[in-house]
Design an enzyme around this catalytic site. Structure first.
Site, PDB file in Angstrom:
ATOM      1  N   ASN A  11     -98.251 -17.878  13.952  1.00  0.00           N
ATOM      2  CA  ASN A  11     -97.291 -19.126  13.937  1.00  0.00           C
ATOM      3  C   ASN A  11     -97.175 -19.368  15.575  1.00  0.00           C
ATOM      4  OD1 ASN A  11     -95.153 -20.762  13.857  1.00  0.00           O
ATOM      5  ND2 ASN A  11     -93.575 -19.177  13.623  1.00  0.00           N
ATOM      6  N   LYS A  13     -95.905 -21.724  16.932  1.00  0.00           N
ATOM      7  CA  LYS A  13     -94.544 -22.480  17.259  1.00  0.00           C
ATOM      8  C   LYS A  13     -94.754 -23.734  17.998  1.00  0.00           C
ATOM      9  CE  LYS A  13     -92.175 -17.922  16.725  1.00  0.00           C
ATOM     10  NZ  LYS A  13     -90.887 -17.384  17.030  1.00  0.00           N
ATOM     11  N   HIS A  98     -88.471 -20.720   7.745  1.00  0.00           N
ATOM     12  CA  HIS A  98     -88.490 -19.755   9.147  1.00  0.00           C
ATOM     13  C   HIS A  98     -87.135 -19.698   9.734  1.00  0.00           C
ATOM     14  CE1 HIS A  98     -89.405 -18.391  13.227  1.00  0.00           C
ATOM     15  NE2 HIS A  98     -90.497 -17.753  12.814  1.00  0.00           N
ATOM     16  N   GLU A 100     -86.125 -19.865  12.572  1.00  0.00           N
ATOM     17  CA  GLU A 100     -85.953 -20.775  13.473  1.00  0.00           C
ATOM     18  C   GLU A 100     -85.403 -22.325  12.759  1.00  0.00           C
ATOM     19  OE1 GLU A 100     -89.295 -20.447  15.604  1.00  0.00           O
ATOM     20  OE2 GLU A 100     -88.454 -18.318  16.530  1.00  0.00           O
ATOM     21  N   GLU A 168     -88.885 -11.341   7.917  1.00  0.00           N
ATOM     22  CA  GLU A 168     -88.797 -11.360   9.334  1.00  0.00           C
ATOM     23  C   GLU A 168     -87.434 -11.263   9.518  1.00  0.00           C
ATOM     24  OE1 GLU A 168     -92.257 -13.725  11.086  1.00  0.00           O
ATOM     25  OE2 GLU A 168     -90.562 -15.242  10.548  1.00  0.00           O
ATOM     26  N   GLY A 174     -89.253 -12.131  18.302  1.00  0.00           N
ATOM     27  CA  GLY A 174     -89.352 -12.654  19.711  1.00  0.00           C
ATOM     28  C   GLY A 174     -88.506 -11.735  20.462  1.00  0.00           C
ATOM     29  N   SER A 206     -91.916  -9.357  16.520  1.00  0.00           N
ATOM     30  CA  SER A 206     -92.272  -8.524  17.443  1.00  0.00           C
ATOM     31  C   SER A 206     -93.557  -7.813  17.100  1.00  0.00           C
ATOM     32  CB  SER A 206     -91.514  -7.820  18.165  1.00  0.00           C
ATOM     33  OG  SER A 206     -90.202  -8.721  18.492  1.00  0.00           O
TER      34      SER A 206
END
Ligand code: PEP
Length: 244
Positions: A11, A13, A98, A100, A168, A174, A206
């Protein structure tokens, strides 16, 4: 293809201008052409790069995916990209839900469910992301949160060939933090218990060349959704090689 053949998905991003993205895609495709990986490989570039990255990886066996899709099929939705456009651009997968999007853009399970349905209408495999926040983990609610997200975000009956789940934990994305192997196995096991048995369940958060070996060796883990480490061809390839 065995449905649970491992999948390593990058991904990207909102990273990469044309030159960077094409160099990265080219480096991954060259490795895949040189030594066929023992897992399925997928790259999900930013929308501006979907078509040129698709051209760069053509024939390499690396699949192409979008990072999100609109709930609707077409119309007056400025800035949105529908699933059929992704399909038309060469994608076979799309990431949906996701963290985010859930936390950064306030997307609810209801909206995500409509996006998964849109992905399926277009013939894309939906990679549905689920995961608990740090506070939910500390309260011991991770399984309840994740199974609740699955119940709310999957339209009707799921079939293992059109759905991939990415577990996730939000606090692992991250941050360099990773759950214990036992914790990853436990959540994956809970996810599998409410889905068709052959559904691929990826771990994300991560993952890097150092920790991927032990994570990918877990029986319940069918691959990885990789953010930061997918931006370096060597690191992404090392993760793919760990599936061997
Ligand atoms: C992600 O955003 O899907 C992700 C797993 O990111 P990272 O690997 O950087 O934690």
């Amino acid at each position: 293809m065995a449905l649970r053949r491992k999948l390593v998905a990058g991904n990207w991003k909102m990273n990469g201008l044309r030159a960077d993205g094409l160099a990265l895609a080219g480096a991954i495709a060259d490795r895949a052409r040189g030594r066929s990986p023992s897992c399925d490989l997928l790259v999900c570039p930013p929308a501006t790069l979907v078509i040129p990255v698709g051209e760069t990886i053509a024939g390499s066996g690396v699949a192409l995916g979008g990072q999100d899709c609109a709930p609707a099929d077409k119309g007056a939705f400025t800035g949105d990209i529908c699933a059929e456009m992704l399909k038309d651009a060469g994608c076979t997968y799309v990431i949906v839900g996701h963290s985010e999007r859930r936390h950064g853009h306030g997307e609810s399970d209801d909206e995500i469910r409509v996006k998964v349905a849109a992905a399926w209408r277009a013939g894309l495999v939906a990679i549905l992301c689920v995961g608990e926040t740090r506070a939910e983990r500390e309260a011991g609610r991770e399984v309840a949160v994740v199974t609740g997200q699955l119940a709310g975000s999957i339209p009707g009956t799921a079939a293992a060939d059109k759905l991939v789940i990415a577990y996730e934990p939000v606090w692992a994305i991250g941050t360099g933090l990773v759950p214990t192997l036992a914790d990853i196995s436990a959540v994956h096991h809970s996810i599998r218990s409410v889905l068709p048995h052959d559904t691929r369940i990826l771990y994300g958060g991560s993952v890097n060349p150092k920790n991927c070996g032990e994570i990918l060796s877990l029986d319940e883990v069918d691959g990885a959704l990789v953010g930061g480490a997918s931006l370096k061809a060597d690191d992404f390839w090392a993760i793919a090689e760990a599936c061997r």
